[in-house]
Structure formats: C-alpha cells, structure tokens
Design a protein around this motif. Structure first.
Motif, PDB file in Angstrom:
ATOM      1  N   LYS A 180       4.392 -11.425  -5.828  1.00  0.00           N
ATOM      2  CA  LYS A 180       4.348  -9.957  -6.127  1.00  0.00           C
ATOM      3  C   LYS A 180       3.966 -10.344  -8.123  1.00  0.00           C
ATOM      4  O   LYS A 180       3.025  -9.673  -8.025  1.00  0.00           O
ATOM      5  CB  LYS A 180       5.531  -9.825  -6.299  1.00  0.00           C
ATOM      6  CG  LYS A 180       5.270  -8.067  -6.237  1.00  0.00           C
ATOM      7  CD  LYS A 180       6.674  -7.445  -6.287  1.00  0.00           C
ATOM      8  CE  LYS A 180       6.498  -5.773  -6.899  1.00  0.00           C
ATOM      9  NZ  LYS A 180       8.242  -4.993  -6.923  1.00  0.00           N
ATOM     10  N   SER A 181       4.956 -10.935  -8.617  1.00  0.00           N
ATOM     11  CA  SER A 181       4.396 -11.162 -10.187  1.00  0.00           C
ATOM     12  C   SER A 181       3.100 -11.255 -10.451  1.00  0.00           C
ATOM     13  O   SER A 181       2.522 -11.289 -12.177  1.00  0.00           O
ATOM     14  CB  SER A 181       5.633 -11.817 -10.988  1.00  0.00           C
ATOM     15  OG  SER A 181       5.128 -12.812 -10.515  1.00  0.00           O
TER      16      SER A 181
ATOM     17  N   MET B 267      -0.411  -5.107  -6.627  1.00  0.00           N
ATOM     18  CA  MET B 267       0.660  -4.599  -5.649  1.00  0.00           C
ATOM     19  C   MET B 267      -0.598  -4.326  -4.518  1.00  0.00           C
ATOM     20  O   MET B 267      -0.062  -4.648  -3.410  1.00  0.00           O
ATOM     21  CB  MET B 267       1.832  -3.384  -5.425  1.00  0.00           C
ATOM     22  CG  MET B 267       2.119  -2.987  -4.281  1.00  0.00           C
ATOM     23  SD  MET B 267       3.822  -2.159  -5.022  1.00  0.00           S
ATOM     24  CE  MET B 267       2.741  -0.844  -5.129  1.00  0.00           C
TER      25      MET B 267
ATOM     26  N   TYR C 163      -1.654  -7.039  -2.190  1.00  0.00           N
ATOM     27  CA  TYR C 163      -0.501  -8.185  -1.270  1.00  0.00           C
ATOM     28  C   TYR C 163      -0.693  -7.970  -0.318  1.00  0.00           C
ATOM     29  O   TYR C 163      -0.639  -9.070   0.617  1.00  0.00           O
ATOM     30  CB  TYR C 163       0.871  -7.012  -1.526  1.00  0.00           C
ATOM     31  CG  TYR C 163       1.886  -8.222  -1.570  1.00  0.00           C
ATOM     32  CD1 TYR C 163       2.595  -8.605  -2.575  1.00  0.00           C
ATOM     33  CD2 TYR C 163       2.230  -8.798  -0.261  1.00  0.00           C
ATOM     34  CE1 TYR C 163       3.394  -9.589  -2.514  1.00  0.00           C
ATOM     35  CE2 TYR C 163       3.240  -9.224   0.053  1.00  0.00           C
ATOM     36  CZ  TYR C 163       3.745 -10.348  -1.127  1.00  0.00           C
ATOM     37  OH  TYR C 163       5.283 -10.941  -1.267  1.00  0.00           O
TER      38      TYR C 163
ATOM     39  N   ARG D 206      -1.675 -12.050   1.780  1.00  0.00           N
ATOM     40  CA  ARG D 206      -0.548 -12.434   2.881  1.00  0.00           C
ATOM     41  C   ARG D 206      -1.365 -12.563   3.778  1.00  0.00           C
ATOM     42  O   ARG D 206      -1.364 -13.907   4.551  1.00  0.00           O
ATOM     43  CB  ARG D 206       0.793 -11.092   3.794  1.00  0.00           C
ATOM     44  CG  ARG D 206       1.719 -10.710   2.247  1.00  0.00           C
ATOM     45  CD  ARG D 206       2.447 -11.723   1.969  1.00  0.00           C
ATOM     46  NE  ARG D 206       2.767 -11.811   3.619  1.00  0.00           N
ATOM     47  CZ  ARG D 206       4.750 -12.068   3.461  1.00  0.00           C
ATOM     48  NH1 ARG D 206       5.004 -13.375   2.264  1.00  0.00           N
ATOM     49  NH2 ARG D 206       4.759 -12.884   4.825  1.00  0.00           N
TER      50      ARG D 206
ATOM     51  N   PHE E  11       8.262  -6.842   0.896  1.00  0.00           N
ATOM     52  CA  PHE E  11       7.763  -7.807  -0.462  1.00  0.00           C
ATOM     53  C   PHE E  11       7.517  -6.953  -1.933  1.00  0.00           C
ATOM     54  O   PHE E  11       7.960  -7.380  -2.510  1.00  0.00           O
ATOM     55  CB  PHE E  11       7.331  -9.091   0.079  1.00  0.00           C
ATOM     56  CG  PHE E  11       8.556  -9.420   0.308  1.00  0.00           C
ATOM     57  CD1 PHE E  11       8.928 -10.275   0.122  1.00  0.00           C
ATOM     58  CD2 PHE E  11       7.952 -10.053   2.036  1.00  0.00           C
ATOM     59  CE1 PHE E  11      10.014 -11.383   0.871  1.00  0.00           C
ATOM     60  CE2 PHE E  11       8.367 -11.021   2.539  1.00  0.00           C
ATOM     61  CZ  PHE E  11      10.191 -11.535   2.222  1.00  0.00           C
ATOM     62  N   ALA E  12       7.062  -5.867  -1.562  1.00  0.00           N
ATOM     63  CA  ALA E  12       5.802  -5.569  -2.258  1.00  0.00           C
ATOM     64  C   ALA E  12       6.641  -3.778  -2.759  1.00  0.00           C
ATOM     65  O   ALA E  12       6.728  -4.018  -4.218  1.00  0.00           O
ATOM     66  CB  ALA E  12       4.278  -4.374  -2.157  1.00  0.00           C
TER      67      ALA E  12
ATOM     68  N   ASP F 197      11.061  -6.928  -8.497  1.00  0.00           N
ATOM     69  CA  ASP F 197      10.716  -8.965  -8.685  1.00  0.00           C
ATOM     70  C   ASP F 197      11.509  -9.417  -8.652  1.00  0.00           C
ATOM     71  O   ASP F 197      12.102 -10.579  -7.731  1.00  0.00           O
ATOM     72  CB  ASP F 197       9.786  -8.590 -10.196  1.00  0.00           C
ATOM     73  CG  ASP F 197       8.732  -8.283  -9.719  1.00  0.00           C
ATOM     74  OD1 ASP F 197       8.437  -8.235  -9.425  1.00  0.00           O
ATOM     75  OD2 ASP F 197       7.684  -8.125 -10.909  1.00  0.00           O
TER      76      ASP F 197
ATOM     77  N   GLN G  69      13.087 -10.723  -5.133  1.00  0.00           N
ATOM     78  CA  GLN G  69      11.852 -10.960  -4.121  1.00  0.00           C
ATOM     79  C   GLN G  69      12.681 -13.162  -3.712  1.00  0.00           C
ATOM     80  O   GLN G  69      12.236 -13.068  -2.044  1.00  0.00           O
ATOM     81  CB  GLN G  69      10.608 -11.872  -4.316  1.00  0.00           C
ATOM     82  CG  GLN G  69      10.555 -10.184  -5.282  1.00  0.00           C
ATOM     83  CD  GLN G  69       9.220  -9.752  -4.436  1.00  0.00           C
ATOM     84  OE1 GLN G  69       8.752 -10.003  -3.236  1.00  0.00           O
ATOM     85  NE2 GLN G  69       9.571  -8.609  -3.890  1.00  0.00           N
TER      86      GLN G  69
END
Length: 426
Positions: free
Chosen positions: A130-131, A135, A138, A142, A348-349, A353, A356
């Motif tokens: 994510k970092s 976003m 994402y 995935r 997760f988005a 951070d 996670q």
C-alpha cells in the motif's frame, strides 16, 4: 492536478513485484519436492506427512505475532532477511542431498525453521504494497498478484516434480536461487518504509497510550491493539466470518473430491487435473479482475462472485461423475481473484499503513481457522454420508457466507476504487 502514474512506471512497485514473484516461484517449485524427499529420507508416509504439518503449524503460530513485528520495523529489511534465511535453508537441503548427508531430522528442522521465519516475516511483503502504490491502483495490483499466483502454482508443482526426477537436489537449488533473486530485488526498492506501529487517533477519539517514560509502546500492546482495531470494526469482523465460511466450504469440497477419487481407485494423474482446472480458472479470473477490478463497484461484484461459486457447486450434490466434478470445481474458483482483489483490496486500502502487517494476520488467521479441519471433516463424512451429502455439508457453509455478504449492507454497497476516499471502514 498531479498526473497518475501507472503501476509499471513505479520503480518501487516493479522491484516489489519481482521480489514477491521470485518468492512465489521458490515456494511452488519446492512444494511437491519436499514431500517427495521427505518420504525418500524417512521411508514413511506418516513422517512425510508430519513434515508438512509441522511446517504449517510453525508458520501459523509465528505468523500470529509476525504482523505486529512487521508493523514495528523496516519492511524492506524484513523482506531481505526472510529471503536470505530461506536461501540458506533450502540451499543447505540442496547441498546435503548432493553430498548424501541429508537425514529426516535435519530436513524437519530446516523446514520448521524456514516456515517459522516466513510466518514471522512473510507478511512484510503484502504490508509494504500500500505504501508504494496509489490507493486507486490497489485492486489492479491485487488482481495481478492473483494471476501471478495462479500461473506459478499451476506450473511450479509439476516443474518441481520433474526437477526432482532429474536430480533430487535440483528443485531445492532452484528454490534457493529464487530467494536470492527476491533478496536482490527487494534491495532495489528505493524507499525504506518504517512505520510507527501506533494507530493515529481519529477525530473525537483519545490519543493512544504510551509508556510512562514517553517511549515506544510495547510489542504486546501493539499486538493487542491490532486485534482490538480489527474486532471493533464490524465490517472487518464480517469479512473474517464470510472468508472463514467460504474457505471451509471450498477446501472441504476439494478434500471431499480428492478423498472420494482416491478411495475409488482413480488414477493419480486424473486427480491432479482437478487442481489444474482450479488454477486455470483462477488464471482466467485474474485476467478478468485485472481488466475490471478498478472500474466496477466492489459490493455488487463480490455478491455475484459468492453466489456464482455456490451455484457452480450445486451439480455435485446430484452426481459424482468425474467430468462434472472437474468442470464445476473449476468454475467455482473463477470469481476468487476478483473477490480478493476488490473486497480485500478495499480493506487493506482503508487500513492505516502502520497497521498493514497486523491486519494481514487478523484477517488471514481467522479466515484459515476452520479450514484446518476440512480434511478431517471430509474424511469422516464420506464413509458415513457418501460423496453427495458430504459435498452438501460444505456447500451449506458456502451458501451461508454468500447470504451474509448479500444481506450485510456495508459489504454489499462498497463502491468502486475511485470512490473509496469517501467511504469509511466501519
């Protein structure tokens, strides 16, 4: 307005993807080979079976605490450490096989150590994603992972078996080389992401506790905080429940089919095609997810995906024909990539951070808890209930998970990725 940069134009992402892919290849290539060599050095199917069980137990136990550790330390460094330890472990197995010095006790110790370290540090890879990306990318990231994993798993196990037939040490040497590649690729991630594990307070909430001297919070306080953060969000709890039920149902059907075919004396190659069909369907699903996951509303697509998997399994309640098993079982896996890309992508988005690693653990451990009993359940039900009723038991679990997704409004109404900023993780 800042121009959006595509995934493959982000150097950190390409390095991350290369490291994650090399690790996935290493795991896939050794997965079958370790069972073969376990039987070869022990002469016992029981001992070979415990080799895999002990490794899984070690990974799960250490994984429970690993998420917290990952959130407290530099994730790039942890990825490299995990790769180096795995390289040394499986390189040692290759060397011992080459010299004829491998014993079962040594293989068991190496497998347990490698699995424990991977359980403790392995979540650093997903936690870092994510970092290093936008976003909105994402779901696409995935879905790429889902397609990559399906391809690697579809090819890796047969390749590992072939390499083992050439030379028993060869698949382990390839595995060690893949971990070396993963370590080098991870070192190429330019930014180092170290996070304070403390969750930042939201408006109207109290600031998190700190130690009396104002120093860093303790490991176990962060560990408790991760579980508390998850369990106090109803959407996360519901995601855990539906994932656990779906995994239990799907894995139960897999074990039911495999055990039924084994007991019927089916040729092993035909049994293997059952797994090949699943991975082919997941690869197709990953292609669809990559094309559509960031364009469609999450909630409705996830609802359709859960219902589709249930409907695909219904014919198995009526027949035990091999080709019906192959087709229906494969079709049931088609929605998995887009479900993971969209539903888990949203979770997760929307997770900070700093959380996670811990959220990876708090989602995966409950989601896999019921699945630990699938093999025993299927094996116990088949002689008592028969194949079709056994499948019905697991199908009911899948149907309950689908009903929860459809009826629970916050999951059903998750919007598409470009609107996630306006939606809270309840």
């Amino acid at each position: 307005m800042k121009k959006r940069v595509g995934l493959w134009w982000r150097p950190d992402y390409t390095a991350w993807f290369a490291a994650d892919t090399a690790t996935a290849i290493g795991v896939a290539v050794r997965s079958l080979a370790i069972s073969l060599v376990g039987y070869a050095v022990s002469g016992s199917t029981v001992a070979a079976g415990w080799l895999g069980s002990a490794s899984m137990i070690a990974q799960q136990v250490f994984g429970v605490f690993g998420g917290t550790y990952v959130d407290r330390h530099d994730r790039r460094t942890l990825i490299i450490v995990n790769a180096v330890v795995s390289m040394l472990c499986w390189g040692s197995v290759a060397g011992l096989l080459l010299t004829g010095g491998l014993r079962y006790s040594v293989l068991l110790a190496i497998a347990v150590v490698s699995s424990a370290v991977n359980g403790f540090l392995g979540s650093a890879t997903d936690a870092m994603l994510k970092s290093i990306i936008d976003m909105r990318d994402y779901p696409k990231a995935r879905s790429l992972n889902e397609g990559r994993d399906a391809t690697v798993n579809m090819v890796g196990s047969p390749v590992g078996g072939f390499l083992y037939g050439v030379r028993p040490w060869l698949p382990f040497l390839i595995t060690a080389c893949m971990y070396a590649v993963a370590g080098v690729a991870a070192a190429g991630i330019r930014e180092s992401h170290k996070h304070d594990a403390t969750v930042r307070p939201e408006a109207g909430t109290a600031a998190p506790d700190v130690s009396a001297d104002g120093g860093s919070r303790s490991f176990f306080r962060d560990f408790r905080e991760g579980w508390s953060w998850s369990l106090h969000r109803t959407m996360l709890v519901m995601t855990m429940i539906v994932s656990a039920l779906l995994n239990f149902g799907i894995n139960g059907v897999q074990y039911g089919i495999q055990l039924h075919l084994v007991s019927a004396g089916m040729n092993g190659a035909y049994i293997g095609f059952i797994n090949t069909g699943i991975f082919c369907a997941m690869l197709a699903g990953a292609f669809i997810a990559n094309r559509m996951s960031d364009r469609l509303p999450v909630g409705p697509v996830v609802c359709v995906g859960f219902l589709f998997s249930c409907l695909a399994m219904v014919p198995l309640v009526c027949t035990s024909n091999y080709w019906v098993m192959l087709i229906c079982n494969s079709l049931s896996a088609l929605p998995f990539p887009i479900i993971n890309a969209m539903m888990l992508g949203f979770v997760f988005a929307k997770t900070p951070d700093s959380m996670q690693g811990r959220i990876t653990v708090t989602l995966t451990v409950p989601a896999q808890a019921l699945s630990m009993f699938c093999s025993a359940a299927a094996g116990s039900l088949l002689p008592v209930c028969g194949f079709q009723r056994t499948i019905l038991v697991f199908l009911i679990a899948m149907m309950v998970s689908a009903a929860i997704v459809v009826l629970y409004r916050p999951l059903r109404t998750i919007p598409r990725a470009d609107a996630w900023d306006s939606v809270e993780l309840q």
